[in-house]
Design a protein around this motif. Structure first.
Motif, mmCIF file in Angstrom:
data_model
loop_
_atom_site.group_PDB
_atom_site.id
_atom_site.type_symbol
_atom_site.label_atom_id
_atom_site.label_comp_id
_atom_site.label_asym_id
_atom_site.label_seq_id
_atom_site.Cartn_x
_atom_site.Cartn_y
_atom_site.Cartn_z
ATOM 1 N N GLN B 17 0.836 -1.195 0.000
ATOM 2 C CA GLN B 17 0.000 0.000 0.000
ATOM 3 C C GLN B 17 0.880 1.258 0.000
ATOM 4 O O GLN B 17 2.077 1.198 0.309
ATOM 5 C CB GLN B 17 -0.925 0.019 1.225
ATOM 6 N N SER B 18 0.257 2.373 -0.322
ATOM 7 C CA SER B 18 0.965 3.651 -0.310
ATOM 8 C C SER B 18 0.249 4.616 0.628
ATOM 9 O O SER B 18 -0.950 4.449 0.902
ATOM 10 C CB SER B 18 1.005 4.250 -1.721
ATOM 11 N N MET B 19 0.970 5.581 1.125
ATOM 12 C CA MET B 19 0.354 6.603 1.959
ATOM 13 C C MET B 19 1.269 7.826 2.046
ATOM 14 O O MET B 19 2.448 7.758 1.666
ATOM 15 C CB MET B 19 0.073 6.082 3.367
ATOM 16 N N THR B 20 0.683 8.909 2.530
ATOM 17 C CA THR B 20 1.438 10.144 2.719
ATOM 18 C C THR B 20 1.351 10.571 4.170
ATOM 19 O O THR B 20 0.263 10.644 4.753
ATOM 20 C CB THR B 20 0.880 11.259 1.823
ATOM 21 N N LEU B 21 2.503 10.828 4.753
ATOM 22 C CA LEU B 21 2.573 11.424 6.078
ATOM 23 C C LEU B 21 2.640 12.937 5.897
ATOM 24 O O LEU B 21 3.489 13.439 5.160
ATOM 25 C CB LEU B 21 3.808 10.930 6.841
ATOM 26 N N GLN B 22 1.745 13.621 6.589
ATOM 27 C CA GLN B 22 1.682 15.069 6.453
ATOM 28 C C GLN B 22 2.498 15.758 7.542
ATOM 29 O O GLN B 22 2.548 15.305 8.685
ATOM 30 C CB GLN B 22 0.229 15.545 6.527
ATOM 31 N N CYS B 23 3.136 16.858 7.180
ATOM 32 C CA CYS B 23 3.876 17.678 8.133
ATOM 33 C C CYS B 23 3.650 19.140 7.781
ATOM 34 O O CYS B 23 3.870 19.540 6.627
ATOM 35 C CB CYS B 23 5.365 17.357 8.102
ATOM 36 N N THR B 24 3.234 19.902 8.761
ATOM 37 C CA THR B 24 2.975 21.339 8.582
ATOM 38 C C THR B 24 3.606 22.105 9.733
ATOM 39 O O THR B 24 3.495 21.687 10.884
ATOM 40 C CB THR B 24 1.461 21.632 8.556
ATOM 41 N N GLN B 25 4.259 23.216 9.396
ATOM 42 C CA GLN B 25 4.797 24.088 10.444
ATOM 43 C C GLN B 25 4.305 25.520 10.206
ATOM 44 O O GLN B 25 4.190 25.966 9.063
ATOM 45 C CB GLN B 25 6.325 24.004 10.521
ATOM 46 N N ASP B 26 4.038 26.220 11.314
ATOM 47 C CA ASP B 26 3.487 27.570 11.217
ATOM 48 C C ASP B 26 4.474 28.622 11.714
ATOM 49 O O ASP B 26 4.080 29.703 12.160
ATOM 50 C CB ASP B 26 2.165 27.668 11.968
ATOM 51 N N MET B 27 5.766 28.311 11.647
ATOM 52 C CA MET B 27 6.794 29.212 12.156
ATOM 53 C C MET B 27 7.564 29.889 11.025
ATOM 54 O O MET B 27 8.566 30.562 11.279
ATOM 55 C CB MET B 27 7.756 28.423 13.056
ATOM 56 N N ASN B 28 7.128 29.691 9.803
ATOM 57 C CA ASN B 28 7.774 30.283 8.629
ATOM 58 C C ASN B 28 9.237 29.840 8.498
ATOM 59 O O ASN B 28 10.106 30.612 8.083
ATOM 60 C CB ASN B 28 7.690 31.813 8.668
#
Lengths: 109, 112
Positions: B17-28
């Motif tokens: 199977q395939s998948m995407t791990l998400q990563c978001t940062q709000d510190m610019n």
């Protein structure tokens, strides 16, 4: 790639000072020395960093050798909450942040 | 500020199977990294990025892909999941190459 060498494990008693060593004999002039720690089941957290001079913050002190080939993280009074894996890493001009295996610190009451 | 946010926290995949791990940062932060940590081991760098549109391989990139279309987001894609990819994945960011690294809480992935 510049590498660091740390002892696999160290032990301390509560309220005693702890000196965690790190060797980085291939460090270059522009490499910063960073320390992070990882508590059980958590992501790593920043402890301290420096370039040439000794550094202090509320968590710890960082002593850097004059030739910069080694450094020591100093916890002035160990607590049970300081039990963690401590990583010493160098940040160098390829922008990669490579972690070594770290030192597992055990603190006994 | 939320800091570095990773989703999902836990996931079980079947082999292939395939998948995407998400990563978001709000510190610019310009710099972002993906690490994996196998049980009882240290962190291994998978991929990193020094800014939007720029990515590069780390120590263990095989089996993974990344993209960096915005400053905030740095998703990690697993194609054809294998049991060897069972691990905890950490995303991190910093403002510049000498700055303090901020880590997410991790994503625990199991491939069966």
């Amino acid at each position: 790639d510049a590498k660091t060498t740390q002892p696999n494990s160290m032990e301390s008693n509560e309220e005693e000072p702890v000196h965690l060593p790190c060797n980085h004999s291939t460090i270059s002039g522009t490499d910063y020395i960073h320390w992070y720690r990882q508590l059980p089941s958590q992501g790593p957290e920043y402890v301290i960093h420096g370039l040439t001079s000794n550094v202090n913050n509320r968590m710890a002190s960082l002593a850097i050798a004059e030739d910069r080939k080694s450094s020591t993280l100093i916890l002035h009074r160990a607590t049970l909450r300081d039990a963690a894996v401590y990583y010493c890493i160098l940040i160098y001009n390829t922008d990669k942040l490579i972690f070594g295996t770290g030192t597992r610190l055990q603190v006994f009451p | 500020n939320a800091g570095v946010t990773q989703t999902p926290k836990f996931r079980i995949l079947k082999i292939g199977q395939s998948m995407t791990l998400q990563c978001t940062q709000d510190m610019n932060h310009n710099y972002m990294y993906w690490y994996r940590q196998d049980p009882g081991m240290g962190l291994k760098l998978i991929y990193y990025s020094v800014g939007a549109g720029i990515t590069d391989k780390g120590e263990v990139p095989n089996g993974y892909n990344v993209s960096r279309s915005t400053t905030e987001d740095f998703p990690l894609r697993l194609e054809l999941a294998a049991p060897s990819q069972t691990s905890v994945y950490f995303c991190a960011s910093n403002r510049g190459r000498t700055g303090e690294l901020f880590f997410g809480e991790g994503s625990r992935l199991t491939v069966l």
